[in-house]
Enzyme design. Structure first.
Site: not given
Length: 182
Positions: A61-63
């Site tokens: 869940y990271c850019g």
């Protein structure tokens, strides 16, 4: 008759006619067995001795999570030439699922990852994953964010490292991979 004498002389000198390859040494960076992501199986990293590696700390869940696609492309492009991509999920930056099945879904289903993914571990603090502890011992900075990339040559030595903003298709990363493989 002369050939027999020659072979006999070689035998007496300790020379062996059979070719025996030396077993590959397992470098310190690979001297651990890691649990695989969302599996009861483990991976002895020594199985990758003698191969160049791209080691990446990952998060679901990271850019930068979309870099999984680029990492898979790199793996598909270079694996026949020996490159192994190893993924190490970590929640050190609070962007990894606590449930390994969710992490596996992101990696394997959403992005089609086929390279080895280990179970989540620490890559920046506390009980460091031994791979990252060895990278640090070799002079690498520990990850400052997710998708930090480390290139390790076939002898297990750090060649270079790249921050999260360096995409898998970046010329400087691919150029160093090409150098390692030639």
């Amino acid at each position: 008759m002369i050939l027999r004498l020659f072979i006999f002389a070689l035998f007496l000198s300790g020379f062996s006619l059979t070719s025996q390859a030396e077993p590959l040494q397992c470098p310190p960076i690979l001297q651990s067995t890691q649990p695989l992501l969302h599996s009861t199986e483990t991976q002895d990293l020594c199985a990758f001795a003698g191969q160049p590696l791209l080691i990446v700390n990952t998060a679901s869940y990271c850019g930068f999570t979309s870099q999984f696609g680029g990492l898979e492309d790199l793996y598909q492009t270079y694996r026949d030439r020996g490159l192994v991509v190893l993924g190490f999920p970590s929640n050190d930056f609070m962007q990894e699922a606590r449930d390994a099945s969710r992490t596996a879904e992101v990696c394997f289903i959403n992005y089609g990852v086929t390279f080895p993914m280990m179970a989540a571990s620490s890559v920046t603090r506390g009980q460091l994953n031994p791979v990252f502890a060895e990278l640090q011992r070799q002079g690498a900075a520990l990850p400052r964010w997710n998708f930090h990339k480390y290139l390790v040559n076939a002898e297990g030595e750090l060649v270079g490292f790249f921050g999260s903003r360096v995409a898998p298709d970046a010329p400087q990363l691919q150029g160093l991979i090409e150098q390692m493989l030639n």
